[in-house]
Design a protein around this motif. Structure first.
Motif, PDB file in Angstrom:
ATOM      1  N   VAL A 153       6.408 -61.618 -20.637  1.00  0.00           N
ATOM      2  CA  VAL A 153       7.573 -61.277 -21.746  1.00  0.00           C
ATOM      3  C   VAL A 153       8.590 -60.371 -21.620  1.00  0.00           C
ATOM      4  O   VAL A 153       8.853 -59.345 -19.840  1.00  0.00           O
ATOM      5  N   ASP A 158       9.378 -64.847 -25.096  1.00  0.00           N
ATOM      6  CA  ASP A 158       8.807 -63.804 -25.836  1.00  0.00           C
ATOM      7  C   ASP A 158       7.201 -63.938 -25.960  1.00  0.00           C
ATOM      8  O   ASP A 158       6.664 -64.990 -25.295  1.00  0.00           O
ATOM      9  N   TYR A 159       6.180 -63.108 -27.057  1.00  0.00           N
ATOM     10  CA  TYR A 159       4.875 -63.706 -27.272  1.00  0.00           C
ATOM     11  C   TYR A 159       5.330 -63.791 -28.882  1.00  0.00           C
ATOM     12  O   TYR A 159       5.186 -62.873 -29.707  1.00  0.00           O
ATOM     13  N   ARG A 164      11.672 -60.027 -26.390  1.00  0.00           N
ATOM     14  CA  ARG A 164      12.739 -60.943 -26.282  1.00  0.00           C
ATOM     15  C   ARG A 164      13.513 -59.719 -25.271  1.00  0.00           C
ATOM     16  O   ARG A 164      14.472 -59.724 -24.251  1.00  0.00           O
TER      17      ARG A 164
END
Ligand code: IMP
Ligand code: MG
Length: 179
Positions: A153, A158-159, A164
């Protein structure tokens, strides 16, 4: 460092150097052509913002958003367009800009779509390449880093829409997605 990050895989200064180097290659390759950078939302935005400022050519930028049905589409047929390009790209030299080339499902679908749009040429620029997970035979024309099969990430990636904004690329701790 963010406590959800197990380790930093690629530091901010390493990213900066490499992005400038790839942008330099694009500048050489696209001199005198009608360059359009197509960013794939949302993961590409940080990379695209840095990449475009290092390309010393006239260019335009557009965006496309696609989604895979369910978690991890397995065939290009499982990909759907959420937002198409705003401008026609017929006769233009398009570079698709993506955060990561993983299974390749999403990108092979997008590349096929560009053929229908009659671009003069089409190439792929990926920040990260994770070749260990490839299911569709596709290789990036430009890529900054080849990484092992770990979930990363930051720098746009993202996760679950988080992380982000991290300025580096880090490996997410297993506890984050296993809890
Ligand atoms: P592909 O169709 O399997 O190549 O999927 C590419 C998309 O999956 C990327 O645009 C990312 O959104 C997501 N993805 C794949 N691997 C990672 C990762 O390690 N971290 C974050 N997102 C990832
Ligand atoms: Mg994503």
């Amino acid at each position: 460092m963010n406590s959800d990050i197990r380790n930093i895989l690629i530091r901010e200064d390493e990213i900066k150097l490499k992005v400038a180097e790839v942008a330099g290659r694009i500048t050489e390759d696209y001199t005198g052509r009608k360059l359009v950078l197509v960013g794939i939302l949302k993961g590409s935005i940080v990379f695209l913002a840095d990449l475009m400022r290092n390309i010393d050519l006239p260019l335009s930028v557009d965006f496309m958003s696609v989604s895979a049905y369910g978690i991890g589409a397995s065939t290009p047929g499982d990909v759907k367009i959420i937002k198409d390009l705003d401008m026609p790209v017929e006769g233009k030299d398009v570079i698709i800009v993506e955060d990561i080339l993983d299974s390749g499902t999403t990108l092979s679908y997008i590349m096929d779509l560009m053929v229908v749009k009659k671009t003069a040429s089409i190439r792929l620029c990926a920040l990260l390449d994770k070749p260990g997970r490839r299911r569709v035979p596709i290789t990036p024309d430009y890529s900054c880093f080849t990484i092992p099969d770990e979930f990363v990430v930051g720098y746009g990636l993202d996760y679950s829409e988080r992380y982000r904004n991290l300025p580096y690329i880090g490996v997410l701790s297993r506890e984050v997605y296993e809890k």
